[in-house]
Design an enzyme around this catalytic site. Structure first.
Site, mmCIF file in Angstrom:
data_model
loop_
_atom_site.group_PDB
_atom_site.id
_atom_site.type_symbol
_atom_site.label_atom_id
_atom_site.label_comp_id
_atom_site.label_asym_id
_atom_site.label_seq_id
_atom_site.Cartn_x
_atom_site.Cartn_y
_atom_site.Cartn_z
ATOM 1 N N CYS A 11 -15.598 -10.013 24.414
ATOM 2 C CA CYS A 11 -14.727 -9.078 24.594
ATOM 3 C C CYS A 11 -13.384 -9.216 25.697
ATOM 4 O O CYS A 11 -12.256 -8.825 25.329
ATOM 5 C CB CYS A 11 -15.291 -7.807 25.148
ATOM 6 S SG CYS A 11 -16.094 -7.826 26.534
ATOM 7 N N MET A 15 -9.237 -13.079 21.328
ATOM 8 C CA MET A 15 -9.473 -12.401 20.261
ATOM 9 C C MET A 15 -10.161 -11.149 20.547
ATOM 10 O O MET A 15 -9.955 -10.023 19.915
ATOM 11 C CB MET A 15 -10.314 -13.272 19.260
ATOM 12 C CG MET A 15 -9.453 -14.225 18.385
ATOM 13 S SD MET A 15 -7.948 -13.428 17.623
ATOM 14 C CE MET A 15 -8.900 -12.211 16.782
ATOM 15 N N THR A 89 -15.845 -20.272 16.101
ATOM 16 C CA THR A 89 -15.821 -21.430 14.981
ATOM 17 C C THR A 89 -16.225 -22.552 15.894
ATOM 18 O O THR A 89 -16.568 -22.369 17.326
ATOM 19 C CB THR A 89 -14.426 -21.722 14.808
ATOM 20 O OG1 THR A 89 -13.477 -21.757 16.018
ATOM 21 C CG2 THR A 89 -13.669 -20.844 13.968
ATOM 22 N N HIS A 144 -2.769 -25.112 15.437
ATOM 23 C CA HIS A 144 -3.120 -24.102 16.459
ATOM 24 C C HIS A 144 -2.450 -24.334 17.702
ATOM 25 O O HIS A 144 -1.895 -25.437 18.160
ATOM 26 C CB HIS A 144 -4.529 -24.193 16.359
ATOM 27 C CG HIS A 144 -5.271 -23.649 15.092
ATOM 28 N ND1 HIS A 144 -5.444 -24.486 14.056
ATOM 29 C CD2 HIS A 144 -5.514 -22.194 14.848
ATOM 30 C CE1 HIS A 144 -6.161 -23.705 13.049
ATOM 31 N NE2 HIS A 144 -6.262 -22.505 13.368
ATOM 32 N N HIS A 145 -2.786 -23.366 18.582
ATOM 33 C CA HIS A 145 -2.111 -23.226 19.746
ATOM 34 C C HIS A 145 -2.870 -24.469 20.560
ATOM 35 O O HIS A 145 -4.108 -24.919 20.467
ATOM 36 C CB HIS A 145 -2.413 -21.967 20.357
ATOM 37 C CG HIS A 145 -3.976 -21.494 20.457
ATOM 38 N ND1 HIS A 145 -4.856 -21.778 21.411
ATOM 39 C CD2 HIS A 145 -4.521 -20.779 19.343
ATOM 40 C CE1 HIS A 145 -6.053 -21.272 20.768
ATOM 41 N NE2 HIS A 145 -5.889 -20.671 19.812
ATOM 42 N N LYS A 148 -6.822 -24.114 21.840
ATOM 43 C CA LYS A 148 -7.967 -24.357 20.994
ATOM 44 C C LYS A 148 -8.772 -25.503 21.268
ATOM 45 O O LYS A 148 -8.301 -26.689 21.397
ATOM 46 C CB LYS A 148 -7.556 -24.400 19.661
ATOM 47 C CG LYS A 148 -8.740 -24.129 18.326
ATOM 48 C CD LYS A 148 -8.060 -24.129 17.134
ATOM 49 C CE LYS A 148 -9.194 -23.923 16.206
ATOM 50 N NZ LYS A 148 -9.988 -22.667 16.282
#
Length: 255
Positions: A11, A15, A89, A144-145, A148
């Site tokens: 949390c 994301m 992922t 991607h950033h 990652k």
């Protein structure tokens, strides 16, 4: 209107914060608790380092954390007998097998990408691969950033696997070519990863023929597309029987 009560794993992550902000604007969903290694006394809901310590009642789990939290969050799903939406992922083959085993006990929603657009792209590249291979070479590029951790992305592998399944496993994934000096083989599927800045997510599949190139691509403009998909999946999983579910099935059931 009844609320979908969500336990949000990860949390305090990037994301996780997007999902929290989004759910705040929903009338039919609420986050009742979450888990993370980071504490936040100002949170509107309790945050546990160990998800098994959760005291609140919830209907579904959304996991958008890290592979290191996999064992704890799947244990919570199994113990609580509540469905789980697995958005993390970089899962290993063993962890994917564990998800399959878990799905005999509870509903498991697993997708390498929660974007509806990406899942439409998958349908398109499957059709293109069936029509164009082996006359066309296939290359896949994902961006991607710079924060990652996994490469290639779970989405890139999901796209690659979808094409390979369509072609009965004829493709051989190649992640780098600098270590060998040889001509490209027809069975190769080149998968390339770019990391930089704050790129949310870019995926491009190129079908390269001798006289023409077909490119099918998807660009995620904000992380909200993944958050929206995750919450939609959580609502979709309410009351579902044990089994494996994914975005393709959810889209199909909505049509």
């Amino acid at each position: 209107m009844s609320e979908t009560r969500i336990f949000l794993s990860g949390c305090m992550g990037r994301m996780g914060r997007v999902i929290t902000e989004m759910v705040d604007g929903y009338d039919d969903a609420v986050i009742v608790a979450g888990s993370d290694v980071v504490e936040n006394p100002a949170s509107d809901f309790p945050i546990y380092k160990d998800p098994m310590e959760c005291k609140e009642e919830f209907d579904v789990i959304i996991d958008f954390s890290h592979v290191s939290a996999f064992a704890a969050i799947t244990k919570l799903a199994e113990t609580s007998k509540k469905p789980i939406v697995m958005c993390t992922t970089g899962l290993s083959d063993e962890q994917k097998q564990e998800l399959t085993a878990l799905s005999t006990k509870v509903g498991v929603f697993y997708s390498g990408n929660m974007s509806i657009g990406i899942n439409v792209l998958i349908n398109l590249v499957k059709k293109a691969a069936a029509q164009l291979y082996p006359d066309f070479d296939i290359e896949l590029v994902e961006e991607h950033h710079n924060k990652k951790l996994d490469a290639p992305s779970g989405t890139a592998l999901m796209i690659a696997d979808a094409m390979n399944d369509t072609l009965d496993g004829q493709l051989e994934y190649v992640y780098e070519r600098q270590s060998k000096r040889q001509q490209r083989e027809k069975k190769e599927l080149g998968i390339h990863s770019i990391r930089g800045g704050n790129i949310v997510g870019e995926h491009k599949v190129m079908f390269i023929g001798g006289e023409e190139i077909l490119t099918i691509s998807h660009s995620a403009q904000t992380r909200s597309v993944f958050a929206r998909g995750a919450v939609a999946a959580a609502k979709y999983m309410l009351g579902k029987e044990p089994g494996m579910y994914d975005m393709q099935k959810m889209i199909g059931d909505d049509n």
